[in-house]
Design an enzyme around this catalytic site. Structure first.
Site, PDB file in Angstrom:
ATOM      1  CB  CYS A 204      -0.556   2.481   4.007  1.00 47.25           C
ATOM      2  SG  CYS A 204      -2.071   1.854   3.323  1.00 47.25           S
ATOM      3  CG  ASP A 205       3.232   1.135   4.421  1.00 48.36           C
ATOM      4  OD1 ASP A 205       2.784   1.603   5.476  1.00 48.36           O
ATOM      5  OD2 ASP A 205       3.021  -0.028   4.051  1.00 48.36           O
TER       6      ASP A 205
ATOM      7  CB  CYS B 181      -0.924  -0.022   1.212  1.00 48.53           C
ATOM      8  SG  CYS B 181      -1.912   1.476   1.348  1.00 48.53           S
TER       9      CYS B 181
END
Ligand code: NDP
Length: 309
Positions: free
Chosen positions: A136-137, A133
């Site tokens: 997300c990261d 992701c």
């Protein structure tokens, strides 16, 4: 708790089903699952959901759907369904918070989760350079070098997103072309810091405390086969998704890829009173608006089923 309709999953399919069943006066509850809001909460701007001419943030879109469902009377429960017994009526679902829900009908809208290559190194470096992701990261890889595996829309979207943050982004593509839509490909082409490595398979990752690079095999299995190592700090998977059906424990008919089989155009599954909507039953379209549409169909199928019972 006893309801007429238990909805499992909180993506566009689940919330649309909750909106429709609530408005039809069918008692229901929606179990959000381990990723409330589903896959859209991990994407950036959604530009192809009708009604938002300037696009809308995926997280915000899901918050709005959730609020709309609650406004019309849906009960939304923050929990995960650990198991469900579809062999008896009412159906019985057990949640991870210890609660038990009995339901006359069930709509399964559990979506799909990111796929991994299956390399031991993906586990070895989980949380230490391997991610599925980018939104997300990606932040952890600012001004660093990363690779995105895959050549579809997700891979292009993630590579484009990461190119705003990172010094350099490799795309590792197993074929000699991208599968993504032309518009997505164009965005990638416009970024100077994205390099596409075609005909490439990942053999493994290396690094001391975290990912420091990837071993690639180019033209694997052909006379031109060669190897190439790239230095990277992050390795992002974007190779598609797997339907989330494990908790069903084989009680519904699935196709060869693990998607729930429905009797199209109805959303009915192999067990009477159980319906499926969204990506968990859709190996083909996999779009938010298509998932929302099937959530509507599932709710109407439930209404019809309960009326004829
Ligand atoms: P796709 O299935 O479309 O693409 C998967 C990509 O990963 C392909 O390039 C595929 O290669 C590659 N791949 C699969 N398995 C492996 C493997 N083992 N090793 C290396 N590469 C592999 O998945 P997406 O997640 O990209 O998209 C899913 C759906 O969601 C699509 O319908 C897409 O259109 C949609 N989508 C739409 C977006 C939007 O419109 N904003 C954004 C993101 C997704 P190959 O081509 O060789 O099979």
């Amino acid at each position: 708790m006893n309801v007429d309709c238990l909805i499992i999953g909180s993506g566009p399919a689940g919330y649309t089903a909750a909106i429709y069943t609530s408005r039809a006066g069918i008692s229901n509850c929606l179990i959000e699952g381990s990723q409330p809001g589903g896959q859209l909460t991990t994407t950036t701007t959604i530009e192809n959901f009708p009604g938002f001419p300037d696009g809308i943030d995926g997280f915000e879109l899901m918050q709005r759907m959730r609020q709309q469902a609650i406004n019309v009377g849906a009960t939304v429960i923050s929990a995960v369904v650990e198991s469900i017994d579809l062999s008896q009526r009412p159906f019985v679902a057990r949640l991870d918070n210890g609660n038990v829900i009995e339901a006359e009908t069930v709509i399964i809208a559990t979506g799909a989760s990111a796929r991994y290559l299956g390399l031991p190194d993906e586990q070895k470096y989980a949380g230490a350079g391997v991610s599925a992701c980018a939104t997300c990261d990606g932040f952890f890889y600012r001004r660093r070098t990363v690779a995105v595996v895959g050549g579809g829309d997700t891979a292009c979207e993630e590579a484009t997103y990461l190119s705003n943050l990172c010094k350099k982004v490799y795309m590792i593509v197993r074929k000699d072309h991208l599968r993504a839509q032309a518009a997505m490909q164009q965005r990638v082409a416009q970024r100077d810091n994205i390099e596409i490595i075609y005909n490439a398979n990942t053999a493994g990752l290396f690094g001391e405390d975290g990912v420091e690079g990837a071993h690639l095999i180019i033209y694997k299995g052909t006379p031109d086969e060669t190897t190439r190592d790239i230095a990277i700090d992050g390795f992002f998977l974007a190779i598609g998704h797997q339907p989330n059906t494990l908790f069903l424990n084989g009680q519904l008919e699935l196709d060869a890829q693990g998607y729930i089989v429905t009797s199209n155009p109805s959303t009915a599954t192999s067990v009477e009173g159980v319906f499926a909507a969204g990506d968990v039953a859709d190996p083909h379209y996999r779009q938010a608006v298509a998932a929302a549409g099937s959530g509507c169909r599932a709710a109407l199928d439930v209404e019809h089923f309960l009326n004829n019972k």
